[in-house]
Design a protein around this motif. Structure first.
Motif, PDB file in Angstrom:
ATOM      1  N   GLY A   1     -18.465  38.892  56.186  1.00  0.00           N
ATOM      2  CA  GLY A   1     -19.435  37.507  56.112  1.00  0.00           C
ATOM      3  C   GLY A   1     -18.824  36.564  55.508  1.00  0.00           C
ATOM      4  O   GLY A   1     -18.260  36.560  54.212  1.00  0.00           O
ATOM      5  N   ALA A   2     -18.603  35.173  56.029  1.00  0.00           N
ATOM      6  CA  ALA A   2     -17.923  34.068  55.537  1.00  0.00           C
ATOM      7  C   ALA A   2     -19.093  32.944  55.048  1.00  0.00           C
ATOM      8  O   ALA A   2     -18.787  31.714  55.344  1.00  0.00           O
ATOM      9  N   GLY A   3     -20.371  33.264  54.609  1.00  0.00           N
ATOM     10  CA  GLY A   3     -21.432  32.403  54.440  1.00  0.00           C
ATOM     11  C   GLY A   3     -21.279  32.217  52.942  1.00  0.00           C
ATOM     12  O   GLY A   3     -20.242  32.323  52.443  1.00  0.00           O
ATOM     13  N   SER A   4     -22.422  31.668  52.353  1.00  0.00           N
ATOM     14  CA  SER A   4     -22.387  31.454  50.961  1.00  0.00           C
ATOM     15  C   SER A   4     -22.043  32.559  50.169  1.00  0.00           C
ATOM     16  O   SER A   4     -21.495  32.406  49.050  1.00  0.00           O
ATOM     17  N   ALA A   5     -22.753  33.726  50.349  1.00  0.00           N
ATOM     18  CA  ALA A   5     -22.395  34.644  49.620  1.00  0.00           C
ATOM     19  C   ALA A   5     -20.952  35.461  49.740  1.00  0.00           C
ATOM     20  O   ALA A   5     -20.360  35.667  49.108  1.00  0.00           O
ATOM     21  N   GLY A   6     -20.657  35.400  51.047  1.00  0.00           N
ATOM     22  CA  GLY A   6     -19.399  35.921  51.370  1.00  0.00           C
ATOM     23  C   GLY A   6     -18.127  35.136  50.973  1.00  0.00           C
ATOM     24  O   GLY A   6     -17.152  35.777  50.161  1.00  0.00           O
ATOM     25  N   LEU A   7     -18.493  33.895  50.922  1.00  0.00           N
ATOM     26  CA  LEU A   7     -17.406  33.090  50.450  1.00  0.00           C
ATOM     27  C   LEU A   7     -17.241  32.931  48.880  1.00  0.00           C
ATOM     28  O   LEU A   7     -15.902  33.071  48.226  1.00  0.00           O
ATOM     29  N   THR A   8     -18.373  33.064  48.332  1.00  0.00           N
ATOM     30  CA  THR A   8     -18.355  33.283  46.574  1.00  0.00           C
ATOM     31  C   THR A   8     -17.648  34.668  46.391  1.00  0.00           C
ATOM     32  O   THR A   8     -17.190  34.571  45.605  1.00  0.00           O
TER      33      THR A   8
ATOM     34  N   THR B   1     -12.352  46.362  64.851  1.00  0.00           N
ATOM     35  CA  THR B   1     -12.674  45.331  65.448  1.00  0.00           C
ATOM     36  C   THR B   1     -12.730  45.583  66.900  1.00  0.00           C
ATOM     37  O   THR B   1     -12.600  46.841  67.318  1.00  0.00           O
ATOM     38  N   PRO B   2     -13.294  45.078  67.816  1.00  0.00           N
ATOM     39  CA  PRO B   2     -13.488  45.493  69.171  1.00  0.00           C
ATOM     40  C   PRO B   2     -12.361  45.916  69.963  1.00  0.00           C
ATOM     41  O   PRO B   2     -12.429  46.518  71.006  1.00  0.00           O
ATOM     42  N   ASP B   3     -11.304  44.990  69.640  1.00  0.00           N
ATOM     43  CA  ASP B   3     -10.037  45.550  70.335  1.00  0.00           C
ATOM     44  C   ASP B   3      -9.397  46.791  69.666  1.00  0.00           C
ATOM     45  O   ASP B   3      -8.181  46.920  70.164  1.00  0.00           O
ATOM     46  N   GLY B   4      -9.947  47.523  68.746  1.00  0.00           N
ATOM     47  CA  GLY B   4      -9.225  48.484  68.402  1.00  0.00           C
ATOM     48  C   GLY B   4      -8.400  48.601  66.889  1.00  0.00           C
ATOM     49  O   GLY B   4      -7.972  49.659  66.407  1.00  0.00           O
ATOM     50  N   GLU B   5      -8.419  47.305  66.477  1.00  0.00           N
ATOM     51  CA  GLU B   5      -7.652  47.258  65.102  1.00  0.00           C
ATOM     52  C   GLU B   5      -8.651  47.962  64.112  1.00  0.00           C
ATOM     53  O   GLU B   5      -9.727  47.721  63.816  1.00  0.00           O
ATOM     54  N   LEU B   6      -7.938  48.512  62.991  1.00  0.00           N
ATOM     55  CA  LEU B   6      -8.405  49.291  62.048  1.00  0.00           C
ATOM     56  C   LEU B   6      -8.131  48.517  60.649  1.00  0.00           C
ATOM     57  O   LEU B   6      -6.888  48.248  60.611  1.00  0.00           O
ATOM     58  N   ILE B   7      -9.036  48.500  59.876  1.00  0.00           N
ATOM     59  CA  ILE B   7      -8.943  47.959  58.367  1.00  0.00           C
ATOM     60  C   ILE B   7      -9.458  48.889  57.483  1.00  0.00           C
ATOM     61  O   ILE B   7     -10.678  49.287  57.558  1.00  0.00           O
ATOM     62  N   GLU B   8      -8.518  49.543  56.675  1.00  0.00           N
ATOM     63  CA  GLU B   8      -9.024  50.377  55.672  1.00  0.00           C
ATOM     64  C   GLU B   8      -8.893  49.625  54.482  1.00  0.00           C
ATOM     65  O   GLU B   8      -8.145  48.870  53.999  1.00  0.00           O
ATOM     66  N   ALA B   9     -10.088  49.534  53.827  1.00  0.00           N
ATOM     67  CA  ALA B   9     -10.558  48.941  52.543  1.00  0.00           C
ATOM     68  C   ALA B   9     -11.017  49.802  51.622  1.00  0.00           C
ATOM     69  O   ALA B   9     -11.705  50.779  51.797  1.00  0.00           O
ATOM     70  N   GLY B  10     -10.332  49.677  50.291  1.00  0.00           N
ATOM     71  CA  GLY B  10     -10.671  50.602  49.096  1.00  0.00           C
ATOM     72  C   GLY B  10     -12.331  50.248  48.611  1.00  0.00           C
ATOM     73  O   GLY B  10     -13.034  50.940  48.433  1.00  0.00           O
ATOM     74  N   ARG B  11     -12.461  48.884  48.568  1.00  0.00           N
ATOM     75  CA  ARG B  11     -14.063  48.258  48.439  1.00  0.00           C
ATOM     76  C   ARG B  11     -14.325  47.426  49.667  1.00  0.00           C
ATOM     77  O   ARG B  11     -13.585  46.776  49.862  1.00  0.00           O
ATOM     78  N   ILE B  12     -15.489  47.398  49.810  1.00  0.00           N
ATOM     79  CA  ILE B  12     -16.249  46.372  50.890  1.00  0.00           C
ATOM     80  C   ILE B  12     -17.482  45.859  50.468  1.00  0.00           C
ATOM     81  O   ILE B  12     -18.393  46.359  49.679  1.00  0.00           O
ATOM     82  N   VAL B  13     -17.629  44.367  50.481  1.00  0.00           N
ATOM     83  CA  VAL B  13     -18.802  43.702  50.331  1.00  0.00           C
ATOM     84  C   VAL B  13     -19.523  43.335  51.737  1.00  0.00           C
ATOM     85  O   VAL B  13     -18.684  42.749  52.422  1.00  0.00           O
ATOM     86  N   ILE B  14     -20.543  43.523  51.896  1.00  0.00           N
ATOM     87  CA  ILE B  14     -21.344  43.218  53.082  1.00  0.00           C
ATOM     88  C   ILE B  14     -22.194  42.111  52.834  1.00  0.00           C
ATOM     89  O   ILE B  14     -22.926  42.062  51.874  1.00  0.00           O
ATOM     90  N   ALA B  15     -21.772  40.944  53.445  1.00  0.00           N
ATOM     91  CA  ALA B  15     -22.500  39.550  53.140  1.00  0.00           C
ATOM     92  C   ALA B  15     -22.705  39.045  54.799  1.00  0.00           C
ATOM     93  O   ALA B  15     -22.185  37.873  54.667  1.00  0.00           O
ATOM     94  N   THR B  16     -23.248  39.740  55.384  1.00  0.00           N
ATOM     95  CA  THR B  16     -23.417  39.391  56.944  1.00  0.00           C
ATOM     96  C   THR B  16     -24.450  38.523  57.011  1.00  0.00           C
ATOM     97  O   THR B  16     -24.642  38.217  58.381  1.00  0.00           O
ATOM     98  N   GLY B  17     -25.210  37.869  56.187  1.00  0.00           N
ATOM     99  CA  GLY B  17     -26.169  37.138  56.314  1.00  0.00           C
ATOM    100  C   GLY B  17     -27.418  37.878  57.156  1.00  0.00           C
ATOM    101  O   GLY B  17     -27.728  38.823  57.169  1.00  0.00           O
ATOM    102  N   SER B  18     -28.211  36.623  57.717  1.00  0.00           N
ATOM    103  CA  SER B  18     -29.508  37.081  58.508  1.00  0.00           C
ATOM    104  C   SER B  18     -29.549  36.207  59.794  1.00  0.00           C
ATOM    105  O   SER B  18     -28.894  35.340  60.158  1.00  0.00           O
ATOM    106  N   ARG B  19     -30.390  36.475  60.693  1.00  0.00           N
ATOM    107  CA  ARG B  19     -30.931  35.700  61.666  1.00  0.00           C
ATOM    108  C   ARG B  19     -32.295  35.736  61.996  1.00  0.00           C
ATOM    109  O   ARG B  19     -33.204  36.751  61.561  1.00  0.00           O
ATOM    110  N   PRO B  20     -32.917  34.849  62.855  1.00  0.00           N
ATOM    111  CA  PRO B  20     -34.358  34.913  63.056  1.00  0.00           C
ATOM    112  C   PRO B  20     -34.966  36.163  63.524  1.00  0.00           C
ATOM    113  O   PRO B  20     -34.337  36.796  64.571  1.00  0.00           O
TER     114      PRO B  20
END
Length: 461
Positions: A10-17, A124-143
């Motif tokens: 997520g690259a919103g206000s929380a994710g960018l920070t 990802t949808p095309d099958g690319e894999l990303i292995e991360a030691g730590r993950i921040v979920i900052a995906t925002g919200s929707r109506p």
């Protein structure tokens, strides 16, 4: 497979920070967002809504200039020009956000949606894999749209859609007198749009106090039809708009047609498409990861959640603060620490404005039982408010008995945004009633209402 120490989704206000904070401690950080980039606030939230409100305020002040003996005639509202300015200025704000992202290396950004395959593995949808030691979920919200409103079909709008209209509509029915509904509904009304607003359960904005809520209903209800505890019977799309049937004051069924229906019925965290079922995360009843509000750490200790995604305090400044906390803790994990949180502060840019500061009334009653005092102030008794012709509203402040420590405040009144900031700063500095009464108060200013409240509190604590 791509391996990184930290992934921020997520690259919103929380994710960018979170990304920028994590990068201060660790160079292996990947920012993931499918787009569109530019943050919810700049694209469809606080900035375009304030542009619409600014236009509405200009029209309203001209229309009511005769209050001061000033006559204005031939007032015209050009809906196309109003919406052109809203979109043009909005695009500038989005552009500034995107400009600020230019410093981020292309290697550090992945513009793809991802889903969890395991606690540490994203795909990802095309099958690319990303292995991360730590993950921040900052995906925002929707109506969040209640199912029955979908009957409005093509006439159904959310705030995202409203700003894309080429011109102002003739009429709009608004569901939800919360922050978004109040701001947009009143702005549309003041720009000449026929508006009716429905709510459920009697809530108005973030107000927790019964007296202030009733004052708000009186204020807004005198300007446009507002039923915060409505009985809506049916919603139906027509060839030219949407028909809404509802129960009137005397119990009769009324039907009214509008050009559009605006659903301002809250927002839901964007976590349901992340594949959280493939992780060991503990989820609450809404499907949101359970987390520590002080550290933002989830039950899977290498995962953190920040901003609107956790639905804790869905406000831009809170999202930025949470991004900093989550980014720091993800970078320095397992050295996880509680972050500095500011005094809760929320503002609704209606007229009169609504602001809440500190603890809510129900929280104060629960935490302090009979050990608190409260005082209220009616803006009808305020000299500067009368001078301005804006003497509608009610304000309350709560303080702890004995210490005089301020606990919370709720304001419905003119320039509440400024009064609320003063009180939030005072609470942040832990100033009590006596310290605030020793401050200077010019005359005539709205802040004198705060002094009147503090004097009343002093006699009760």
């Amino acid at each position: 497979m791509r391996k990184v120490d930290i992934a921020v989704i997520g690259a919103g206000s929380a994710g960018l920070t979170a990304y920028r904070t994590a990068r201060r401690h660790n160079q292996s950080v990947l920012l993931i967002d499918p787009g569109p980039l530019g943050t919810t606030c700049a694209r469809v939230g606080c900035m375009p809504s304030k542009l619409l409100i600014a236009a509405a305020d200009a029209a309203w002040h001209i229309q009511h200039a005769d209050t001061f003996g000033v006559s204005a005639s031939g007032i015209q509202i050009d809906g196309e020009k109003v919406m052109q300015r809203v979109r043009g200025m909005r695009d500038r704000f989005v552009g500034k956000v995107l400009k600020g992202m230019e410093s981020i290396s292309e290697e550090d950004i992945l513009q793809q949606p991802v889903r969890f395959k395991t606690d540490h593995l994203l795909e990802t949808p095309d099958g690319e894999l990303i292995e991360a030691g730590r993950i921040v979920i900052a995906t925002g919200s929707r109506p969040a749209i209640p199912g029955f409103l979908n009957a409005a079909g093509k006439r159904l709008l959310v705030n995202d859609d409203l700003f894309e209209l080429d011109t102002l509509p003739e009429s709009v029915v608004v569901f939800g007198p919360g922050v978004i509904g109040l701001e947009l509904g009143q702005a549309l009304h003041r720009l000449g749009v026929r508006v009716r607003m429905f709510g459920v359960g009697g809530a108005i904005g973030p107000i927790g106090d019964d007296d202030i809520r009733q004052a708000a209903q009186n204020c807004f209800g005198s300007e446009f039809p507002l039923d915060p505890d409505s009985q809506v019977i049916d919603v139906k799309e027509t060839s030219s708009g949407v028909l809404v049937s509802f129960e009137g004051e005397s119990g009769q069924t009324l039907t009214e047609e509008f050009e559009y229906l605006l659903a301002a019925t809250g927002r839901r965290p964007n976590v349901d498409q992340l594949g959280l079922e493939h992780t060991s995360l503990e989820l609450d009843a809404r499907g949101v990861p359970v987390f520590d509000p002080d550290t933002l750490q989830c039950s899977a200790e290498h995962l953190f959640i920040a901003g609107d995604a956790n639905n804790y305090l869905p406000l831009l400044h809170e999202a930025s603060d949470e991004g900093a906390i989550a980014g720091r803790n993800a970078a320095l994990w397992p050295d996880v620490a509680a972050g500095d949180r500011t005094v809760p502060l929320a503002v609704v840019f209606s007229d009169p404005q609504i602001a809440t500061v500190g603890m809510r009334p129900d929280q104060i009653e629960q935490a302090f039982a009979n050990a608190f005092a409260v005082a209220s102030f009616d803006f009808a008794d305020q000299a500067r408010a009368k001078v301005m012709g804006r003497d509608l509203g009610l304000m309350k402040i709560w303080a702890e008995k004995g210490s005089g420590q301020l606990l919370g405040a709720e304001i419905l009144g003119p320039e509440a945004e400024h009064l609320a900031h003063l009180l939030a700063w005072a609470m942040q500095q832990k100033l009590g009633v006596d310290e605030l009464l020793a401050m200077p108060y010019y005359h005539p200013v709205l802040e004198e209402g705060v002094r009147s409240l503090l004097r009343a509190l002093k006699g009760r604590i």
